[in-house]
Design a protein around this motif. Structure first.
Motif, mmCIF file in Angstrom:
data_model
loop_
_atom_site.group_PDB
_atom_site.id
_atom_site.type_symbol
_atom_site.label_atom_id
_atom_site.label_comp_id
_atom_site.label_asym_id
_atom_site.label_seq_id
_atom_site.Cartn_x
_atom_site.Cartn_y
_atom_site.Cartn_z
ATOM 1 N N SER A 110 4.158 -65.145 28.746
ATOM 2 C CA SER A 110 3.270 -65.922 29.605
ATOM 3 C C SER A 110 4.054 -66.812 30.550
ATOM 4 C CB SER A 110 2.345 -66.804 28.745
ATOM 5 O OG SER A 110 3.090 -67.833 28.097
ATOM 6 N N TYR A 111 5.382 -66.840 30.369
ATOM 7 C CA TYR A 111 6.236 -67.751 31.127
ATOM 8 C C TYR A 111 6.794 -67.031 32.347
ATOM 9 C CZ TYR A 111 8.708 -72.238 31.069
ATOM 10 O OH TYR A 111 9.125 -73.524 31.331
ATOM 11 N N PRO A 112 6.892 -67.702 33.492
ATOM 12 C CA PRO A 112 7.384 -67.022 34.694
ATOM 13 C C PRO A 112 8.818 -66.544 34.550
ATOM 14 C CG PRO A 112 6.338 -69.120 35.231
ATOM 15 C CD PRO A 112 6.497 -69.086 33.748
ATOM 16 N N GLU A 113 9.157 -65.521 35.314
ATOM 17 C CA GLU A 113 10.519 -64.985 35.337
ATOM 18 C C GLU A 113 11.512 -66.067 35.752
ATOM 19 O OE1 GLU A 113 13.008 -61.418 35.045
ATOM 20 O OE2 GLU A 113 10.900 -61.733 34.618
ATOM 21 N N SER A 173 3.778 -59.363 33.899
ATOM 22 C CA SER A 173 4.204 -60.684 33.469
ATOM 23 C C SER A 173 4.164 -61.621 34.670
ATOM 24 C CB SER A 173 5.625 -60.618 32.912
ATOM 25 O OG SER A 173 6.042 -61.863 32.399
ATOM 26 N N PRO A 174 3.752 -62.891 34.528
ATOM 27 C CA PRO A 174 3.361 -63.494 33.249
ATOM 28 C C PRO A 174 1.929 -63.167 32.852
ATOM 29 C CG PRO A 174 3.277 -65.132 34.984
ATOM 30 C CD PRO A 174 3.812 -63.882 35.618
ATOM 31 N N GLU A 175 1.711 -63.177 31.536
ATOM 32 C CA GLU A 175 0.389 -62.971 30.971
ATOM 33 C C GLU A 175 -0.250 -64.334 30.684
ATOM 34 O OE1 GLU A 175 0.042 -59.914 27.930
ATOM 35 O OE2 GLU A 175 2.094 -59.276 28.349
ATOM 36 N N PRO A 176 -1.512 -64.376 30.292
ATOM 37 C CA PRO A 176 -2.171 -65.657 30.015
ATOM 38 C C PRO A 176 -1.545 -66.396 28.835
ATOM 39 C CG PRO A 176 -3.803 -63.920 30.332
ATOM 40 C CD PRO A 176 -2.471 -63.243 30.230
ATOM 41 N N VAL A 177 -1.658 -67.733 28.854
ATOM 42 C CA VAL A 177 -1.252 -68.524 27.694
ATOM 43 C C VAL A 177 -2.159 -68.168 26.521
ATOM 44 C CG1 VAL A 177 -0.314 -70.402 29.081
ATOM 45 C CG2 VAL A 177 -2.736 -70.431 28.429
ATOM 46 N N HIS A 178 -1.723 -68.547 25.304
ATOM 47 C CA HIS A 178 -2.473 -68.165 24.108
ATOM 48 C C HIS A 178 -3.062 -69.407 23.446
ATOM 49 C CE1 HIS A 178 -3.633 -65.265 21.086
ATOM 50 N NE2 HIS A 178 -3.139 -66.033 20.124
ATOM 51 N N PRO A 179 -4.379 -69.486 23.282
ATOM 52 C CA PRO A 179 -4.990 -70.653 22.637
ATOM 53 C C PRO A 179 -4.782 -70.645 21.126
ATOM 54 C CG PRO A 179 -6.679 -69.038 23.190
ATOM 55 C CD PRO A 179 -5.395 -68.513 23.758
ATOM 56 N N VAL A 180 -4.470 -71.814 20.572
ATOM 57 C CA VAL A 180 -4.307 -71.966 19.126
ATOM 58 C C VAL A 180 -5.039 -73.228 18.686
ATOM 59 C CG1 VAL A 180 -2.110 -70.735 19.034
ATOM 60 C CG2 VAL A 180 -2.127 -73.213 19.389
ATOM 61 N N VAL A 181 -5.163 -73.396 17.360
ATOM 62 C CA VAL A 181 -5.869 -74.536 16.776
ATOM 63 C C VAL A 181 -5.026 -75.089 15.636
ATOM 64 C CG1 VAL A 181 -7.979 -75.282 15.599
ATOM 65 C CG2 VAL A 181 -8.112 -73.542 17.374
ATOM 66 N N THR A 182 -4.935 -76.395 15.523
ATOM 67 C CA THR A 182 -4.207 -76.987 14.403
ATOM 68 C C THR A 182 -4.864 -76.609 13.082
ATOM 69 O OG1 THR A 182 -5.497 -79.020 14.587
ATOM 70 C CG2 THR A 182 -3.385 -78.944 15.761
ATOM 71 N N THR A 199 14.804 -61.936 32.813
ATOM 72 C CA THR A 199 15.393 -63.258 32.637
ATOM 73 C C THR A 199 14.292 -64.266 32.341
ATOM 74 O OG1 THR A 199 17.187 -62.754 34.167
ATOM 75 C CG2 THR A 199 16.778 -65.066 33.718
ATOM 76 N N SER A 200 14.523 -65.153 31.355
ATOM 77 C CA SER A 200 13.523 -66.157 31.008
ATOM 78 C C SER A 200 14.190 -67.506 30.766
ATOM 79 C CB SER A 200 12.761 -65.739 29.747
ATOM 80 O OG SER A 200 11.828 -66.749 29.363
ATOM 81 N N THR A 201 13.467 -68.568 31.108
ATOM 82 C CA THR A 201 13.929 -69.937 30.830
ATOM 83 C C THR A 201 13.016 -70.633 29.831
ATOM 84 O OG1 THR A 201 12.670 -70.777 32.735
ATOM 85 C CG2 THR A 201 14.979 -70.179 33.114
ATOM 86 N N ILE A 202 12.227 -69.895 29.069
ATOM 87 C CA ILE A 202 11.259 -70.508 28.165
ATOM 88 C C ILE A 202 11.932 -71.343 27.076
ATOM 89 C CG2 ILE A 202 11.101 -68.480 26.645
ATOM 90 C CD1 ILE A 202 8.100 -69.130 26.344
ATOM 91 N N THR A 203 13.171 -71.004 26.703
ATOM 92 C CA THR A 203 13.877 -71.766 25.661
ATOM 93 C C THR A 203 14.462 -73.075 26.192
ATOM 94 O OG1 THR A 203 15.974 -70.650 26.102
ATOM 95 C CG2 THR A 203 14.532 -69.663 24.430
#
Length: 364
Positions: free
Chosen positions: A66-69, A79-88, A236-240
């Motif tokens: 989901s993160y840009p190149e 890519s990028p794909e949609p973010v993913h919703p989560v719940v605590t 290439t990704s900069t998500i980290t």
């Protein structure tokens, strides 16, 4: 992307009347919802073992994010794909696919394993083929084909491999590219000079950002040659928090009895793909491994009097990025060299490099 985080207000527990009725009692909050950025990368396919002629390189693991190149990245499908919703308070499965292991005998490279975060699955890369008219395996990125007198077809990308629980050969849209075809013996060279399999080089495995190159007929010569197919370029990704290359295809092996043959310039090599066997380089009979946690494909092998093994595929990776108001807890079966790591923009990152199990978040 740092201004795109979405967080719902926490529901307030309520108390109903304690009289009769089916809805009496205390109702507890179901958790806090927020969005997570993610990257999921399958394990790379292994390069095939050679037998005289050059074997195909392994395809890279399927790349989804989901993160840009990142800067300098080649781009790619879907890519990028949609973010993913989560719940605590809710558990989500995470698994990291292994790279395709080397084969103990002459034959195909092993397919890489699938990786997943919740319902998001990245397919493992396809193993390279020995050739003899047999096509390479499909995968997130297709394996490269080995060579012989009739040629062989590279594996198809953006597919689940035959060993995937979601396979065999089912679509895995927009995850990677096809592997390159193996070289074939021209009819003008019959019988082939120099012996069986001379001059037929393996194709490169597909990458997350580009096709694997086809091998060519590489007749013995006194001049340096580069007939083996290069692996496909990766992503290439900069998500980290840093720029990292992923999903390079493995290059094909050089045929036996091509004394000055070299590995082809491989676009996949800087992206974690392995190098194919080459008589003029240190890996003169075997393909090198794809780099761990890049999903790179293994290099194709060849047989220069020894084992001729292909390289193993590089393992996959899962990376999650989320608001710093939440803390992630991973299962003890996970390997997490980076967990809840603080990042600019009020975010945190957790990286999974091996293992499988459930994860959850809690609000700080």
């Amino acid at each position: 992307m740092l201004n795109s985080w979405f967080r719902k207000e926490k529901p307030i527990p309520s108390l109903t009347s304690l009289g009769g009725g089916s809805n009496n009692g205390i109702f507890i909050s179901s958790g806090v919802a927020f969005d997570t950025e993610w990257m999921v990368l399958g394990g790379g396919g292994g390069g095939a073992n050679g037998f005289g002629y050059g074997a195909g390189g392994g395809g890279a693991g399927g790349y989804r994010s989901s993160y840009p190149e990142g800067p300098g990245g080649p781009g790619g499908p879907g890519s990028p794909e949609p973010v993913h919703p989560v719940v605590t308070g809710k558990e989500y499965p995470v698994a990291v696919g292994a790279g395709g292991a080397p084969q103990p005998t002459i034959g195909y490279g092993t397919n890489g394993g699938d990786s997943n975060f919740d319902t998001i699955v990245a397919a493992g890369g396809g193993g390279g083929s020995l050739g003899q008219g047999q096509g390479a395996y499909p995968g997130g990125c297709g394996g490269g084909a080995g060579a012989n007198y009739v040629g062989s077809i590279g594996g198809e990308g953006s597919r689940y491999s035959p060993t995937s629980p979601l396979g065999p050969d089912n679509p895995a849209p927009n995850q990677g590219y096809d592997g390159g075809n193996g070289a074939w013996q021209p009819s003008t060279v019959n019988p082939p000079s120099g012996g069986y399999g001379v001059g037929m080089d393996g194709g490169g495995g597909g990458g997350g950002g580009g096709l694997g190159q086809a091998g060519i007929y590489d007749s013995p010569t006194t001049q340096p040659t580069q007939g083996a197919g290069g692996g496909g370029v990766g992503r290439t990704s900069t998500i980290t928090g840093t720029s990292v290359n992923y999903a390079g295809g493995g290059s094909g092996g050089v045929a036996a009895n091509v004394p000055l043959g070299k590995s082809a310039p491989s676009a996949g090599l800087p992206y974690g793909g392995g190098r194919g066997a080459s008589p003029t380089e240190s890996n003169n009979d075997h393909g090198t491994d794809g780099t761990a946690n890049t999903g790179g494909g293994g290099g194709g092998g060849a047989n220069f009097g020894t084992d001729g093994t292909g390289g193993a595929g590089g393992s996959g990776i899962v990376v999650l990025r989320y608001p710093n108001a939440f803390t992630l807890t991973a299962a003890p079966t996970h390997t997490t060299p980076q967990i809840n790591s603080a990042q600019p923009g009020s975010t945190r990152v957790t990286t999974f490099t091996a293992g499988s199990g459930n994860i959850s978040w809690a609000e700080d």
